[in-house]
Design a protein around this motif. Structure first.
Motif, PDB file in Angstrom:
ATOM      1  N   ARG A  43       0.988   5.504  -0.332  1.00 14.54           N
ATOM      2  CA  ARG A  43       0.138   6.688  -0.133  1.00 14.54           C
ATOM      3  C   ARG A  43       0.828   7.905  -0.730  1.00 14.54           C
ATOM      4  NH1 ARG A  43      -0.713  10.419   4.678  1.00 14.54           N
ATOM      5  NH2 ARG A  43       0.878   9.178   5.744  1.00 14.54           N
ATOM      6  N   VAL A  55      -7.982  -1.973   3.430  1.00 14.13           N
ATOM      7  CA  VAL A  55      -7.280  -0.748   3.792  1.00 14.13           C
ATOM      8  C   VAL A  55      -8.067  -0.076   4.911  1.00 14.13           C
ATOM      9  CG1 VAL A  55      -6.465   1.510   3.004  1.00 14.13           C
ATOM     10  CG2 VAL A  55      -6.389  -0.462   1.459  1.00 14.13           C
ATOM     11  N   LEU A 102      -4.307   6.659  -2.790  1.00 21.13           N
ATOM     12  CA  LEU A 102      -3.713   5.407  -2.359  1.00 21.13           C
ATOM     13  C   LEU A 102      -3.516   4.491  -3.560  1.00 21.13           C
ATOM     14  CD1 LEU A 102      -6.035   4.785   0.734  1.00 21.13           C
ATOM     15  CD2 LEU A 102      -3.771   5.837   0.739  1.00 21.13           C
ATOM     16  N   ILE A 120      -2.472   0.350  -4.459  1.00 23.41           N
ATOM     17  CA  ILE A 120      -2.102  -1.011  -4.091  1.00 23.41           C
ATOM     18  C   ILE A 120      -1.387  -1.613  -5.286  1.00 23.41           C
ATOM     19  CG2 ILE A 120      -2.954  -3.312  -3.519  1.00 23.41           C
ATOM     20  CD1 ILE A 120      -5.245  -2.036  -2.033  1.00 23.41           C
ATOM     21  N   PHE A 137      -3.081  -1.650   6.448  1.00 24.04           N
ATOM     22  CA  PHE A 137      -3.331  -2.543   5.320  1.00 24.04           C
ATOM     23  C   PHE A 137      -3.127  -3.974   5.792  1.00 24.04           C
ATOM     24  CE2 PHE A 137      -1.697  -4.253   1.046  1.00 24.04           C
ATOM     25  CZ  PHE A 137      -2.989  -4.462   0.568  1.00 24.04           C
ATOM     26  N   LEU A 142       0.859  -1.180   0.000  1.00 27.17           N
ATOM     27  CA  LEU A 142       0.000   0.000   0.000  1.00 27.17           C
ATOM     28  C   LEU A 142       0.893   1.228   0.000  1.00 27.17           C
ATOM     29  CD1 LEU A 142      -2.805   1.370   0.284  1.00 27.17           C
ATOM     30  CD2 LEU A 142      -2.487   1.263   2.761  1.00 27.17           C
ATOM     31  N   HIS A 178      -8.594  -8.433   1.284  1.00 31.47           N
ATOM     32  CA  HIS A 178      -7.568  -7.433   1.567  1.00 31.47           C
ATOM     33  C   HIS A 178      -8.251  -6.112   1.896  1.00 31.47           C
ATOM     34  CE1 HIS A 178      -5.613 -10.569  -0.790  1.00 31.47           C
ATOM     35  NE2 HIS A 178      -4.461 -10.179  -0.271  1.00 31.47           N
ATOM     36  N   TYR A 222      -0.840  -2.457 -10.608  1.00 31.67           N
ATOM     37  CA  TYR A 222      -1.258  -1.545  -9.547  1.00 31.67           C
ATOM     38  C   TYR A 222      -2.664  -1.016  -9.834  1.00 31.67           C
ATOM     39  CZ  TYR A 222      -0.271   2.465 -12.627  1.00 31.67           C
ATOM     40  OH  TYR A 222      -0.269   3.370 -13.658  1.00 31.67           O
ATOM     41  N   TYR A 242      -3.309   5.140   8.506  1.00 27.92           N
ATOM     42  CA  TYR A 242      -3.645   4.114   7.533  1.00 27.92           C
ATOM     43  C   TYR A 242      -3.121   2.754   7.977  1.00 27.92           C
ATOM     44  CZ  TYR A 242      -4.818   7.826   4.199  1.00 27.92           C
ATOM     45  OH  TYR A 242      -5.389   8.898   3.574  1.00 27.92           O
TER      46      TYR A 242
END
Length: 391
Positions: A119, A170, A128, A130, A159, A117, A168, A138, A157
């Motif tokens: 940012r 966030v 954000l 991933i 993850f 993750l 998954h 991505y 944040y």
């Protein structure tokens, strides 16, 4: 004859053999034949490989010529005359501008199942990303914020992955703090919100944030047993570990292992070492203290496991947190002194030194965390209409 034998091997044997190869070799194997390409893209291979893969580290280096994310393999067991600071093998590198076209500042916020993750920090609501550095995929996630962030708003944040559904998630926690103008004592927390983004559904949801607590945005929390952990403080000034179960999405708390100075909480962080929750205290001018929770959730099991001297190279007042990354089998420790050094503590000599391969130049800084390589495809986890890019 050999080619026919290889072609007729059962798939589970081929998976076992190929999963033992280095990452670069596995990527090359995808070009050998169509059957191997299909096999290496199956969930069976991806899950088996990840379960056997040796964790390495992801290092984000901030440089004047651009930001780079590099993955390194780590050698755990060494020969008697070898040293850990020499065994970091780069396996792939990502130029951040290939993902974030207009980059203000990028931070590493978490790693799970081979996904990272990232940012992007700016004067706008955070963006954000991933990504999987191995598959080079991505996807961009918009922050749930509707307004620009400004002091005294703090955003934290996390993850991780649910231990039951495998989703998954966030975690986004935002709150305001009102302080005394002269003493800076925390007076109230007038607003606190928590949202969870599920990668597999592509949506944010608001959840109950639990009791009002002050979070810090300077340190990443620890992910363990399907739970995300952060160091928090209540209105009375007492410190706790905030724990969010990523399956039930319910917050609980338990006590920290030691009293902490209220004015320097940005120098204390949580991490996971050897499948145990740990707290790293860098508030002293002379030493770094690492506490380990030997039995998860049992407050009495906290132990002061390491007291690492800063003498002679790192003594003095400090302004950054130290993040333990890995304990090697011989007791040596890899740590990141946020923005400045990747440190190596030798348990035998009791000496701490910077690792030369990661030493930033004058205009550079870095961040790092443990990372387990995976061939997990983002396209296989997202909804059909989700946008997945490659670089």
């Amino acid at each position: 004859m050999n080619q026919e034998l290889l072609a007729n091997l059962p798939s589970d044997i081929v998976i076992d053999v190929l999963s033992r190869l280095p990452i670069r070799a596995i990527i090359s194997c995808k070009c050998v034949c169509k059957s191997w390409l299909n096999l290496l893209n199956t969930a069976e291979f991806i899950n088996y490989h990840h379960s056997k893969s040796t964790p390495g580290i992801a290092v984000l280096q901030y440089q004047m010529r651009g930001d780079f994310l590099t993955l390194f393999e780590i050698k755990d067991e060494l020969e008697p005359d070898e040293h850990h600071e020499l065994h970091y093998i780069p396996i792939t590198q990502l130029y951040i501008d290939d993902v974030v076209k207009i980059s203000y500042s990028i931070t590493l916020e978490g790693s799970t199942n081979g996904l990272l993750l990232l940012r992007e920090i700016s004067n706008k609501p955070d963006s954000l990303y991933i990504c999987n550095p191995i598959t080079r995929e991505y996807t961009k996630i918009s922050s749930p914020e509707n307004t620009k962030r400004s002091y005294p708003t703090v955003v934290t944040y996390g993850f991780g992955v649910s231990s039951v559904t495998g989703h998954h998630k966030v975690v986004w926690i935002s709150h305001d703090c009102i302080r005394d103008r002269e003493t800076h004592k925390l007076l109230s927390i007038p607003r606190i919100e928590c949202c969870v983004y599920t990668l597999e559904t592509g949506s944010w949801r608001s959840i109950s944030p639990g009791e009002p607590m002050e979070y810090t945005f300077l340190t990443n929390g620890g992910l363990l047993n399907g739970r995300f952990h952060c160091l928090v403080r209540d209105l009375k000034g007492s410190f706790f570990i905030s724990c969010l179960d990523l399956e039930t999405e319910v917050f609980t708390t338990f006590s920290s292992p030691c009293p902490l100075p209220g004015s320097r909480t940005n120098l204390v962080g949580l991490a996971v070492l050897e499948s145990c929750l740990c707290l790293c205290d860098n508030t002293s001018n002379n030493e770094i203290v690492i506490w380990i929770m030997k039995e998860y959730g049992v407050e009495k099991s906290w132990r002061k496991e390491f007291v690492i001297s800063k003498i002679p190279n790192h003594i003095g007042e400090t302004y950054e947190a130290v993040h333990p990354i890995k304990i090697f089998k011989d007791g040596d420790i890899l740590m990141c002194w946020w923005d400045f050094h990747m440190l190596y503590y030798c348990n035998k000599t009791k000496v701490t030194q910077s690792i030369s391969v990661f030493t930033p130049q004058s205009e550079e800084c870095l961040d790092g965390m443990l990372y387990s390589p995976s061939f997990l495809s983002l396209k296989s986890r997202l909804k059909e209409d989700a946008v997945v890019s490659t670089y």
